[in-house]
Design a protein around this motif. Structure first.
Motif: not given
Ligand code: SF4
Ligand code: FSO
Length: 551
Positions: A5, A7-8, A17, A21, A23, A71
């Motif tokens: 991932c 995306q953020c 990630c 994550g 997150c 997210t």
């Molecule tokens: Fe994805 Fe969470 Fe990593 Fe952001 S922090 S890239 S939403 S897994």
């Protein structure tokens, strides 16, 4: 299990990630979110490959489900699984009604059917960003498209909740999603990315209209940050319909209502000012919620993102609603068509809780959305003409937990006293409690509202261009230093590019999902710049252009 991932802004190591994550999202949930996107892409292919009209229920579901994958919105794998199953059922309805599509055009996303529960988990590992293309620029463009669409979906859904629906926004969302797994060229994808910006402008305008027609135009407001003696309910996220119903249901119950993070701008709307028990804002940006929620003492309602992994100290006091979700946390069900959500469990709990612990005692000033700022236009224009205001610096966007985001506080403090900061979104918490003073009565930090109210800042800029008789909005004494975090900020960025703004500084890092080739295109076409040192950036933001002192 395999996950990837990006995306953020907090993607691990600014790369991605790959095991869990940053997150707090685990591999299984991350992959199931990818599978949900895959199913939505399949639905959208059925929609766009046929000329048959699409039902509103299919479009609205597509937007809501896409919203659930942004997210920090939904960490509940069961809820994501339910959405996948609902998506497969809607995809079947679309397929049944579209026998006109030739078999040769039916892709894996349009026809994949799980046979066992295990099939969901297995498939989910093979439909993420790595499967978009083996070419890094194509993968980057598809990611930029998808993440921009996620932001648009969130704002479109807030508008739908308030009864505002624009079929064109959803038709384009379907068009964009149908491209994610398609063999398109870089120019074709670039075209779709730019159109996502146009769609983001349209969606934010629709949401602005939905908010202001329901709750009035934001007004200059002083919001208290101290606490009262009553027990409180804390509400966070972006959904104003939820706060409206919460305020109604808590009225006269001996319970006060406080806002957290992105709900702060609710105080600026005239419709909510009539509630005496709507007393103030508690705490700061989303990433401080563990600390803020613990000392708040009462129940907390998360209406959207950003949720962080919860702590036991407040887990029994936390409720989610709408597309927000967290495993083991009580979820307040959606309203039926004409009814309200039922917040009684939350109110009952509040009555058994001690009042919030005071963590500060001051005030925050905000409410500078377009109508309010334009009503002060004469004052603003004469301050610019006299040279009292030399520059407007747009510092909208998101906050985040990384320590180097202190950069935005440092920029706010370092900007000369004749610069005015225009802000929106949770980025404001980096400087909205500093005492930066005012210029001839105009505060040096003008907060328009939530991240979606970045639209307001664009409206103000376009109006100033008109007032000053300029041909190009980039000739205004205006610079951008945007903080991004999640996918709504991607939509806002694409919207600003669509409106013609150039030279935007973006940080604290450039998105991990962009390839060097795509970054180069953004630099060449739009002069996008990564943030640098505070001193150099402040010099650049203040610009060397001639001051607008002419009559
Ligand atoms: Fe994805 Fe969470 Fe990593 Fe952001 S922090 S890239 S939403 S897994
Ligand atoms: Fe912030 Fe979170 Fe509003 Fe985002 S609370 S980071 S762009 O969800 O939506 O600004």
């Amino acid at each position: 299990m395999h996950m990837n991932c990006q995306q953020c802004q907090e993607a691990r190591g600014n790369k991605g990630c790959r095991s869990a994550g940053v997150c707090g999202k685990d591999e299984k949930t991350a992959n199931l979110q990818d599978l949900l996107v895959f199913v939505l892409c399949g639905m959208s292919e059925w929609m766009v490959k046929s000329t048959k009209p699409v039902d509103k229920k299919h479009y609205v579901f597509m937007g809501k489900a896409l919203f659930s994958t942004i997210t920090n919105a939904n960490f509940d794998e069961q809820r994501i699984l339910e959405l996948i199953k609902q998506g497969l059922s809607f995809r079947q309805e679309l397929a049944d009604a579209r026998q006109d599509i030739p078999m040769a055009q039916v892709t894996d996303a349009m026809r994949w059917i799980p046979k066992t529960d295990e099939d969901y988990v297995v498939k989910s590992q093979y439909v993420g960003i790595d499967s978009f293309s083996s070419h890094e620029d194509i993968r980057a463009l598809k990611s930029l498209l998808l993440y921009g669409l996620k932001g648009v979906a969130a704002y479109a859904d807030h508008a739908v909740v308030l009864g505002s629906y624009d079929v064109d926004i959803y038709a384009f969302m379907a068009k964009g999603l149908s491209a994610v797994f398609a063999p398109l060229s870089a120019p074709e994808l670039t075209g779709l990315v730019l159109r996502t910006g146009d769609s983001a402008v349209k969606t934010m305008a629709l949401l602005d209209q939905a908010h202001t027609s329901a709750y009035g135009h934001p007004e200059i407001t002083k919001v208290k940050t101290g606490v009262g003696k009553n027990p409180g309910v804390l509400i966070s996220g972006h959904d104003l319909k939820d706060i409206e119903e919460l305020l109604k249901q808590t009225q006269g119950k001996g319970v006060d209502v406080y806002t957290h993070s992105e709900m702060l701008p609710a105080h600026y709307y005239p419709a909510f000012k009539k509630y005496d028990h709507f007393v103030g804002n508690y705490g700061s940006a989303w990433w401080n919620q563990n600390k803020d929620f613990e000392s708040f003492n009462g129940p907390i309602l998360m209406t959207t993102n950003c949720i962080v992994p919860i702590q036991e100290s407040y887990s029994k006091r936390l409720f989610t609603t709408g597309m927000a979700g967290y495993p083991g946390v009580a979820h307040i069900e959606d309203r039926l068509d004409s009814g309200q959500k039922d917040f009684s469990a939350l109110i009952q709990l509040a009555l058994t809780c001690p009042s919030p612990k005071e963590i500060e005692n001051g005030e925050i000033v905000g409410g500078f959305a377009h109508q309010q700022v334009l009503s002060l236009a004469d004052k603003v224009v004469s301050a610019v003409k006299s040279g009292a205001i030399k520059r407007f610096v747009v510092m909208a966007g998101c906050d985040g937990r990384q320590p180097h985001r202190h950069y935005f506080t440092d920029v706010a403090e370092t900007l000369p006293k004749d610069a005015v900061i225009l802000t929106a979104g949770c980025a404001k918490y980096r400087y909205n409690k500093l005492n930066l003073g005012d210029i001839q009565g105009i505060p040096r930090v003008l907060d328009a509202g939530q991240c979606n109210d970045s639209y307001s800042l664009a409206v103000v800029a376009l109006k100033l261009k008109e007032v000053f008789g300029l041909n190009d909005v980039n000739d205004l004494p205006l610079s951008f230093d945007i903080a991004w975090y999640e996918q709504k900020a991607v939509a806002v960025l694409l919207a600003l590019l669509s409106l013609g703004f150039k030279g935007i500084k973006l940080g604290p890092t450039l998105p991990a999902f962009l390839s060097p080739g795509v970054v180069q295109v953004l630099v060449e076409k739009f002069d996008i710049q990564p943030i640098g040192s505070v001193k150099d950036d402040v010099d650049q933001l203040m610009g060397n252009q001639a001051l607008m002192t002419a009559g």
